[in-house]
Design an enzyme around this catalytic site. Structure first.
Site, PDB file in Angstrom:
ATOM      1  N   LYS A  91     -94.811  18.501  12.374  1.00 20.15           N
ATOM      2  CA  LYS A  91     -95.126  18.181  11.247  1.00 20.15           C
ATOM      3  C   LYS A  91     -94.362  19.052  10.281  1.00 20.15           C
ATOM      4  O   LYS A  91     -93.656  18.879   8.572  1.00 20.15           O
ATOM      5  CB  LYS A  91     -96.616  17.966  10.656  1.00 20.15           C
ATOM      6  CG  LYS A  91     -97.455  17.423  11.165  1.00 20.15           C
ATOM      7  CD  LYS A  91     -98.317  16.143  10.431  1.00 20.15           C
ATOM      8  CE  LYS A  91     -99.219  15.248  10.859  1.00 20.15           C
ATOM      9  NZ  LYS A  91    -100.325  15.320  10.062  1.00 20.15           N
ATOM     10  N   LYS A 151     -94.200   7.449  18.434  1.00 23.59           N
ATOM     11  CA  LYS A 151     -95.267   7.174  18.453  1.00 23.59           C
ATOM     12  C   LYS A 151     -95.711   6.586  16.254  1.00 23.59           C
ATOM     13  O   LYS A 151     -95.136   6.442  16.030  1.00 23.59           O
ATOM     14  CB  LYS A 151     -96.684   8.156  18.600  1.00 23.59           C
ATOM     15  CG  LYS A 151     -96.688   8.928  17.620  1.00 23.59           C
ATOM     16  CD  LYS A 151     -98.529   9.422  17.522  1.00 23.59           C
ATOM     17  CE  LYS A 151     -98.948  10.024  16.258  1.00 23.59           C
ATOM     18  NZ  LYS A 151     -99.986  10.542  15.573  1.00 23.59           N
ATOM     19  N   LYS A 186     -99.446   6.519  10.923  1.00 22.44           N
ATOM     20  CA  LYS A 186     -99.694   5.693   9.273  1.00 22.44           C
ATOM     21  C   LYS A 186     -99.779   6.420   8.290  1.00 22.44           C
ATOM     22  O   LYS A 186     -99.370   5.722   7.830  1.00 22.44           O
ATOM     23  CB  LYS A 186    -101.192   5.405   9.538  1.00 22.44           C
ATOM     24  CG  LYS A 186    -101.837   7.064   9.729  1.00 22.44           C
ATOM     25  CD  LYS A 186    -103.721   6.614   9.124  1.00 22.44           C
ATOM     26  CE  LYS A 186    -104.497   7.642   9.646  1.00 22.44           C
ATOM     27  NZ  LYS A 186    -104.100   9.109   9.652  1.00 22.44           N
TER      28      LYS A 186
HETATM   29  P1  ATP Z   1    -100.629  10.682  10.277  1.00 21.71           P
HETATM   30  O1  ATP Z   1     -99.635   9.895  10.302  1.00 21.71           O
HETATM   31  O2  ATP Z   1    -101.465  10.913   8.688  1.00 21.71           O
HETATM   32  O3  ATP Z   1    -100.080  12.021  10.930  1.00 21.71           O
HETATM   33  P2  ATP Z   1    -102.262   9.778  12.394  1.00 21.71           P
HETATM   34  O4  ATP Z   1    -101.735   7.825  12.354  1.00 21.71           O
HETATM   35  O5  ATP Z   1    -101.362  10.194  13.415  1.00 21.71           O
HETATM   36  O6  ATP Z   1    -102.037  10.014  10.793  1.00 21.71           O
HETATM   37  P3  ATP Z   1    -104.278  10.630  12.806  1.00 21.71           P
HETATM   38  O7  ATP Z   1    -105.783  10.833  11.533  1.00 21.71           O
HETATM   39  O8  ATP Z   1    -103.631  11.842  13.091  1.00 21.71           O
HETATM   40  O9  ATP Z   1    -103.462   9.340  13.052  1.00 21.71           O
HETATM   41  O10 ATP Z   1    -105.064  10.338  14.050  1.00 21.71           O
HETATM   42  C1  ATP Z   1    -106.243   9.478  14.444  1.00 21.71           C
HETATM   43  C2  ATP Z   1    -106.871   8.964  15.649  1.00 21.71           C
HETATM   44  O11 ATP Z   1    -105.732   8.390  15.544  1.00 21.71           O
HETATM   45  C3  ATP Z   1    -106.652  10.578  16.550  1.00 21.71           C
HETATM   46  O12 ATP Z   1    -107.303  10.064  17.469  1.00 21.71           O
HETATM   47  C4  ATP Z   1    -105.255  10.044  16.850  1.00 21.71           C
HETATM   48  O13 ATP Z   1    -104.752  10.847  18.180  1.00 21.71           O
HETATM   49  C5  ATP Z   1    -105.581   8.905  17.324  1.00 21.71           C
HETATM   50  N1  ATP Z   1    -104.031   7.996  17.255  1.00 21.71           N
HETATM   51  C6  ATP Z   1    -103.382   7.926  16.126  1.00 21.71           C
HETATM   52  N2  ATP Z   1    -101.909   7.562  16.790  1.00 21.71           N
HETATM   53  C7  ATP Z   1    -101.942   6.895  17.933  1.00 21.71           C
HETATM   54  C8  ATP Z   1    -101.183   6.110  18.093  1.00 21.71           C
HETATM   55  N3  ATP Z   1     -99.691   5.859  17.765  1.00 21.71           N
HETATM   56  N4  ATP Z   1    -101.443   5.795  19.735  1.00 21.71           N
HETATM   57  C9  ATP Z   1    -102.964   5.645  20.350  1.00 21.71           C
HETATM   58  N5  ATP Z   1    -103.486   6.770  19.330  1.00 21.71           N
HETATM   59  C10 ATP Z   1    -103.123   7.032  18.100  1.00 21.71           C
END
Ligand code: ATP
Ligand code: LTN
Length: 336
Positions: free
Chosen positions: A120, A202, A205
């Site tokens: 990040k 990965k 969002k």
């Molecule tokens: P951002 O893009 O804002 O960092 P994010 O999509 O990574 O957000 P988080 O809010 O950080 O989402 O994560 C919420 C939950 O979803 C956490 O438990 C994280 O491990 C899970 N998660 C996030 N991305 C993935 C993915 N690609 N596959 C499986 N689990 C995920």
């Protein structure tokens, strides 16, 4: 969550999700789907991690509506406020309070090694703020303040969980048993769903490329279109294997939403082309997510009801966490 003796015996679960956009299929399969299953057997506390979200600059009005979207999405996915606590992290002040104390039990070197911080800070080079650096300490506080036994998360959060365990063990070693040392709960399949546009990254969002992720509110046509454009390989054989990140990802998604094994999915598409396979994955995902979309519009439309759920959740959460705070203050030597 009532307080019958039976419920007091149940193990405690805490997890959170940042209100940084509509949840993706990755968030759903990696985390939220488990939140729903686990609420039958555990005392579950699920929060919208709004304090964590501001480690990256957020536009005020967008954050405000994003927080309500996130709370509504958690409920739309099947978290039941009669069984679990659902609340906003900023509404329970003990999280931030414990975070300060735990930061004095966390080493600079440990935080420097966190891969999410490295990623990040590279992505937001103009705003490498102290909150981004101490993010995992707040996450440890979120967990430890509930004395949580289990933390359902995707694979990307494993390192943060390890740190939370180390902080708990360190504090316990200095002051005597104070915190439960939490275990991660990471699903066997779906813990790391990859981007459809770049299957070595990965699914996220906050990705600026909307074709990289499936939002759980995308309509059926959009879902199918995104899967049809998904990056794969030139091998044209629906088989799990090395160097086939795109197909491996699609097979994982297909098997997780249909309940079929990877081998069954491979057999089903034996001799068929990628086009047929991608459409089938899109259809299976769209059917799986259809109820979430319907629930979301209904729940999000009633803001008062939504806020009633999160405030009642926060009130109960606060009383659980104050027990821990009293213990911590005493152990550290503060006078109340
Ligand atoms: P951002 O893009 O804002 O960092 P994010 O999509 O990574 O957000 P988080 O809010 O950080 O989402 O994560 C919420 C939950 O979803 C956490 O438990 C994280 O491990 C899970 N998660 C996030 N991305 C993935 C993915 N690609 N596959 C499986 N689990 C995920
Ligand atoms: N850092 C998590 C969100 C989060 C969380 C938590 C998850 C904040 N606090 C406590 C589990 C337990 C993420 O998904 N990025």
């Amino acid at each position: 969550m009532s307080n019958t003796p039976e419920q007091q015996k149940k193990k405690i679960i805490l997890s959170g999700i940042q209100p940084t956009g509509i949840f993706t299929l990755g968030n759903y399969l990696g985390a939220i789907k488990n939140w729903v299953t686990l609420q039958e057997e555990y005392n579950c506390c699920y929060m919208i991690a709004d304090l964590h979200a501001i480690t990256v600059r957020q536009e005020t009005a967008a954050l405000r509506s994003g927080i309500l979207d996130a709370a509504a999405l958690v409920l739309a996915c099947g978290v039941d406020p009669e069984k679990s606590l659902v609340f906003l992290q900023s509404g329970v002040h003990t999280h931030a309070e414990l975070s300060w104390i735990l930061s004095c039990y966390t080493q600079f070197g440990e935080l420097s090694r966190m891969t999410q911080f490295k990623d990040k800070s590279a992505r937001h080079a103009d705003n490498v703020n102290a909150g981004l650096f101490t993010y995992p300490v707040l996450m440890a506080a979120d967990i430890l303040v509930y004395q949580a036994d289990l933390v359902p998360v995707g694979a990307d959060q494993k390192q943060h969980l390890e740190l939370a365990r180390n902080i708990a063990e360190r504090f316990n070693a200095v002051h005597g048993n104070t915190f439960t040392v939490p275990e991660p709960y990471i699903p066997k399949a779906g813990a790391r769903i990859m981007s459809l546009a770049d299957p070595t990254k990965k699914m996220s969002k906050s990705d600026t490329n909307v074709n990289g992720f499936i939002s759980i509110l995308d309509d059926k046509d959009t879902i199918i279109r995104k899967f049809r454009r998904a990056v794969t390989d030139s091998d044209a054989c629906v088989r799990y294997g090395e160097g086939k990140d795109g197909i491996n990802n699609l097979l994982t998604i297909y098997s997780t939403v249909t309940g079929k094994t990877i081998a069954e999915a491979e057999a089903e598409f034996d001799g068929k082309g990628y086009g047929d396979f991608k459409t089938a994955v899109g259809e299976a995902v769209a059917d799986h997510l259809a109820p979430v979309r319907d629930n979301f519009s209904r729940i999000r439309a009633d803001k008062d009801a939504l806020l009633a759920i999160t405030s009642s959740g926060a009130e109960k959460a606060l009383s659980i966490t104050e027990r821990t705070m009293r213990k911590v203050y005493k152990k550290v030597g503060f006078i109340r």
